[in-house]
Scaffold this motif. Structure first.
Motif, PDB file in Angstrom:
ATOM      1  N   THR A  68       0.806  -0.994  -0.046  1.00 60.72           N
ATOM      2  CA  THR A  68       0.086  -0.210   0.007  1.00 60.72           C
ATOM      3  C   THR A  68       0.950   1.127   0.018  1.00 60.72           C
ATOM      4  OG1 THR A  68      -1.554  -1.293   1.508  1.00 60.72           O
ATOM      5  CG2 THR A  68      -2.007   1.058   1.171  1.00 60.72           C
ATOM      6  N   PHE A  69       1.996   1.186   0.741  1.00 65.17           N
ATOM      7  CA  PHE A  69       2.975   2.190   0.802  1.00 65.17           C
ATOM      8  C   PHE A  69       3.480   2.477  -0.799  1.00 65.17           C
ATOM      9  CE2 PHE A  69       7.044   3.950   1.384  1.00 65.17           C
ATOM     10  CZ  PHE A  69       7.055   4.593   2.643  1.00 65.17           C
ATOM     11  N   LEU A  70       3.638   1.686  -1.500  1.00 65.89           N
ATOM     12  CA  LEU A  70       4.455   1.705  -2.810  1.00 65.89           C
ATOM     13  C   LEU A  70       3.384   2.243  -3.977  1.00 65.89           C
ATOM     14  CD1 LEU A  70       6.638  -1.416  -2.851  1.00 65.89           C
ATOM     15  CD2 LEU A  70       7.476   0.804  -2.317  1.00 65.89           C
ATOM     16  N   GLY A  71       2.244   1.507  -3.727  1.00 63.25           N
ATOM     17  CA  GLY A  71       1.319   1.667  -5.144  1.00 63.25           C
ATOM     18  C   GLY A  71       0.038   2.286  -4.889  1.00 63.25           C
ATOM     19  N   MET A 121      -7.497  10.886   3.475  1.00 63.61           N
ATOM     20  CA  MET A 121      -8.236  11.833   3.889  1.00 63.61           C
ATOM     21  C   MET A 121      -7.385  12.886   4.861  1.00 63.61           C
ATOM     22  SD  MET A 121     -11.814  10.170   5.563  1.00 63.61           S
ATOM     23  CE  MET A 121     -11.041   8.794   6.572  1.00 63.61           C
ATOM     24  N   PHE A 122      -6.453  12.402   5.674  1.00 60.34           N
ATOM     25  CA  PHE A 122      -5.560  13.168   6.247  1.00 60.34           C
ATOM     26  C   PHE A 122      -4.711  13.960   5.119  1.00 60.34           C
ATOM     27  CE2 PHE A 122      -1.250  14.127   7.895  1.00 60.34           C
ATOM     28  CZ  PHE A 122      -1.252  15.143   8.742  1.00 60.34           C
ATOM     29  N   VAL A 133       3.531  12.276   2.282  1.00 62.42           N
ATOM     30  CA  VAL A 133       2.510  12.224   3.485  1.00 62.42           C
ATOM     31  C   VAL A 133       1.596  11.115   3.310  1.00 62.42           C
ATOM     32  CG1 VAL A 133       0.860  13.401   4.665  1.00 62.42           C
ATOM     33  CG2 VAL A 133       2.739  14.539   3.649  1.00 62.42           C
ATOM     34  N   ILE A 134       1.057  10.743   2.187  1.00 58.59           N
ATOM     35  CA  ILE A 134       0.329   9.598   2.002  1.00 58.59           C
ATOM     36  C   ILE A 134       1.038   8.165   2.535  1.00 58.59           C
ATOM     37  CG2 ILE A 134      -0.937   7.920   0.670  1.00 58.59           C
ATOM     38  CD1 ILE A 134      -1.464  10.450  -1.156  1.00 58.59           C
ATOM     39  N   ARG A 135       2.136   8.026   2.318  1.00 57.43           N
ATOM     40  CA  ARG A 135       3.048   7.032   2.704  1.00 57.43           C
ATOM     41  C   ARG A 135       3.167   6.859   4.110  1.00 57.43           C
ATOM     42  NH1 ARG A 135       7.331   7.557  -2.466  1.00 57.43           N
ATOM     43  NH2 ARG A 135       5.884   6.686  -4.054  1.00 57.43           N
ATOM     44  N   LEU A 136       3.685   7.872   4.737  1.00 55.57           N
ATOM     45  CA  LEU A 136       3.882   8.157   6.128  1.00 55.57           C
ATOM     46  C   LEU A 136       2.697   7.981   7.077  1.00 55.57           C
ATOM     47  CD1 LEU A 136       6.640  10.943   6.340  1.00 55.57           C
ATOM     48  CD2 LEU A 136       6.940   8.466   6.594  1.00 55.57           C
ATOM     49  N   GLY A 162      -1.146   1.849  10.196  1.00 48.64           N
ATOM     50  CA  GLY A 162      -0.848   0.524  10.097  1.00 48.64           C
ATOM     51  C   GLY A 162      -0.341   0.195  11.512  1.00 48.64           C
ATOM     52  N   LEU A 163       0.578   0.860  11.994  1.00 50.58           N
ATOM     53  CA  LEU A 163       1.123   0.530  13.356  1.00 50.58           C
ATOM     54  C   LEU A 163       0.366   0.675  14.527  1.00 50.58           C
ATOM     55  CD1 LEU A 163       4.829   2.364  12.775  1.00 50.58           C
ATOM     56  CD2 LEU A 163       4.292  -0.038  12.766  1.00 50.58           C
ATOM     57  N   ALA A 164      -0.360   1.745  14.437  1.00 48.63           N
ATOM     58  CA  ALA A 164      -1.341   1.749  15.450  1.00 48.63           C
ATOM     59  C   ALA A 164      -2.449   0.764  15.622  1.00 48.63           C
ATOM     60  CB  ALA A 164      -2.308   3.374  15.121  1.00 48.63           C
TER      61      ALA A 164
END
Length: 545
Positions: free
Chosen positions: A178-181, A361-362, A383-386, A392-394
């Protein structure tokens, strides 16, 4: 129980395959970015608005068919305190998508919005939109926790693998692609995952039905066996309010998820968006049937004839793991491994959607419009990737240790049902809605929900509705209190908006009291009053707050 090495190897191969597809999808996304008129960040969020209908149906279905849907449905059917009548997921999601196609797809897609929060930003401005992001974000994190908890329980039962390790690995795979694409990686992996879920779960059914421990699945013949209950369940009049509340929460609350609108807004047209919703309603119901059958078989099985033995799963507190337990003890090993793969696929197909929706959304509605208005496309991409990583971590952190997947599944939709759904209905379908009404509706919905308590979180109720019960010191509400909060919020938005417009238009109170600057002077143009800030035909007559 030791680790099932061949089964683990098969799951690892499946994960690697999904990761490869996700990386391939990221390359497709980069190609579209070069030719699409939309910005790069919008390609990541809505896929350039050219996702074809078939892919749209697959990814829409895969989004809703998550670990909570599969394992929560089986848990409800098996549980002696619930039964088939309480397996509300499949019918509720059918209603959800039909209503989405009828009343929400066209208004959203025709305006070319990028996220679910765009109409709020256009009408009410940045500050109020930011308050809506919070419940949406909390709900998404709980959804991630729900589906990861489902996977952790499955792998620990069938593969003998630590639940924590299973959760971490699955979360990592979903986060990476998801991070990549962005949406392209999510959509293409959804296709593979949904096909695998369908084939593997349906393949398990004959083996379950032919198990020596399952002699008869009729709802009355097994009452005296180890399960001790009928899988049909009962719905007493005293519980009707709670049942209706849960159904409406899933059916209507599901209309307030960015994951739904991400697929609607990625369609090539409004008509295609509607067709996607209607078609997905049918496929989602079909995908729920194996979970129902597994719950029925588990409730009918004589567990004393299996290696699991007595007492049965419910008495050991293992009802939340009934799907993997049934696969482990009532089917051959290779079939149970396929079952693990189906749950893993379901988890990743939903988790990637949730991660991207929160990040979208963010980035689109907070970072781009409020925090960094001059942000470059490259910056927005990061920003989307972070954001994907942090959500995901939360969610991963909350996934450890929860026994009831069904409870987390319901709780994940709670806030959006009481707070965001009423606002969405009003901003799309109530022309008079303004910022004063929106704020009042938000406050009313939040207060009523908080004062009703939440047993899962250990929050005691301040309001006790008719039919409440107390068991072991825990108060549970059997009145449809969530629906009451939702309806009260809708009425508050409409009533306060109408009242404020009336008093200011009739000059019953001075214009200077309009502290939010909602009702400004209007420009007379050819005999028609046009609001200063009206951007399209359904915008409200007020300044953005």
């Amino acid at each position: 129980m030791g680790v099932d090495v061949p089964g683990l190897a098969a799951v690892v191969v499946f994960y690697v395959f999904i990761l490869v597809i996700g990386i391939w999808g990221s390359r497709k996304s980069k190609k579209v970015e070069k030719t699409c008129a939309d910005s790069k960040s919008e390609v990541t969020i809505v896929g350039g608005r050219n996702i074809n209908a078939l892919v749209g149906v697959f990814t829409m279905t895969a989004t809703w068919v998550g670990g909570g849907y599969i394992m929560g449905t089986a848990e409800a059917v098996y549980s002696p305190t619930q039964g088939l009548i309480w397996a509300i997921g499949p019918p509720a999601y059918v209603i959800n998508l039909f209503l989405g196609g009828l009343f929400f797809a066209k208004p959203m897609r025709s305006k070319r919005y990028v996220t679910m929060l765009d109409p709020f930003q256009n009408r009410y401005g940045n500050v109020f939109t930011a308050t809506l992001l919070l419940p949406a974000l909390v709900s998404d994190i709980l959804w991630v926790a729900c589906i990861l908890a489902a996977l952790g329980g499955t792998m620990s039962v069938i593969l003998g693998l630590s639940s924590a390790i299973s959760i971490v690995i699955s979360a990592a795979v979903s986060i990476i692609y998801t991070f990549l694409g962005g949406l392209y990686s999510v959509a293409y992996t959804d296709i593979i995952q949904l096909v695998f879920i369908f084939v593997s779960l349906w393949l398990c059914i004959p083996f379950l039905l032919l198990s020596p421990a399952v002699t008869d699945i009729s709802p009355t013949t097994h009452l005296n066996q180890s399960s001790g209950h009928s899988w049909l369940g009962e719905l007493e009049l005293a519980d009707a309010g709670k049942w209706a509340d849960d159904v409406l929460l899933l059916a209507l609350g599901g209309l307030a998820y960015q994951a739904l609108y991400q697929r609607i807004l990625s369609a090539a047209s409004s008509a295609q968006a509607q067709v996607t919703c209607f078609a997905a309603a049918g496929t989602i119901f079909i995908m729920g049937i194996p979970s129902v059958v597994i719950g029925v078989v588990a409730a009918s099985a004589d567990w004393n004839q299996t290696e699991y033995g007595l007492p049965p799963p419910f008495e050991r507190g293992d009802a939340g793991k009934i799907l993997p337990l049934a696969l482990q003890y009532l089917t051959p090993t290779w079939v149970s491994v396929l079952g693990v793969g189906s749950v893993a696929a379901a988890v990743m197909s939903s988790m990637d959607s949730v991660l991207l929706s929160s990040a979208s959304m963010f980035t689109q509605n907070i970072y781009k419009t409020t925090l960094r208005k001059q942000a470059s496309e490259r910056e927005l991409q990061w920003v989307i990737r972070l954001s994907v990583l942090l959500v995901g971590l939360a969610g991963t952190g909350l996934a450890f240790g929860d026994d009831s997947v069904f409870a987390l599944w319901i709780l994940s939709g709670d806030l959006v049902y009481c707070l965001i759904f009423p606002q969405l209905v009003c901003v799309l379908h109530c022309r008079c809605a303004n910022t004063y009404g929106a704020i009042s509706g938000y406050v009313v919905g939040l207060l009523l929900r908080l004062m009703s308590g939440e047993p899962v979180l250990g929050i005691p109720p301040l309001l006790l509705y008719p039919g409440w019960r107390e068991e072991n010191g825990v108060v549970t509400q059997h009145f449809p209190y969530r629906t009451l909060a939702m309806l009260s919020s809708v009425l508050s938005v409409a009533a306060v908006s109408w009242l404020m417009e009336l008093v200011f238009s009739k000059q019953l109170i001075p214009q200077s009291w309009d502290i939010l600057r909602v009702f400004e002077e209007k420009i007379e143009t050819e005999g028609e009053e046009i609001p200063v800030h009206c951007e399209d035909d359904d915008s409200a007559r007020n300044t953005k707050f």
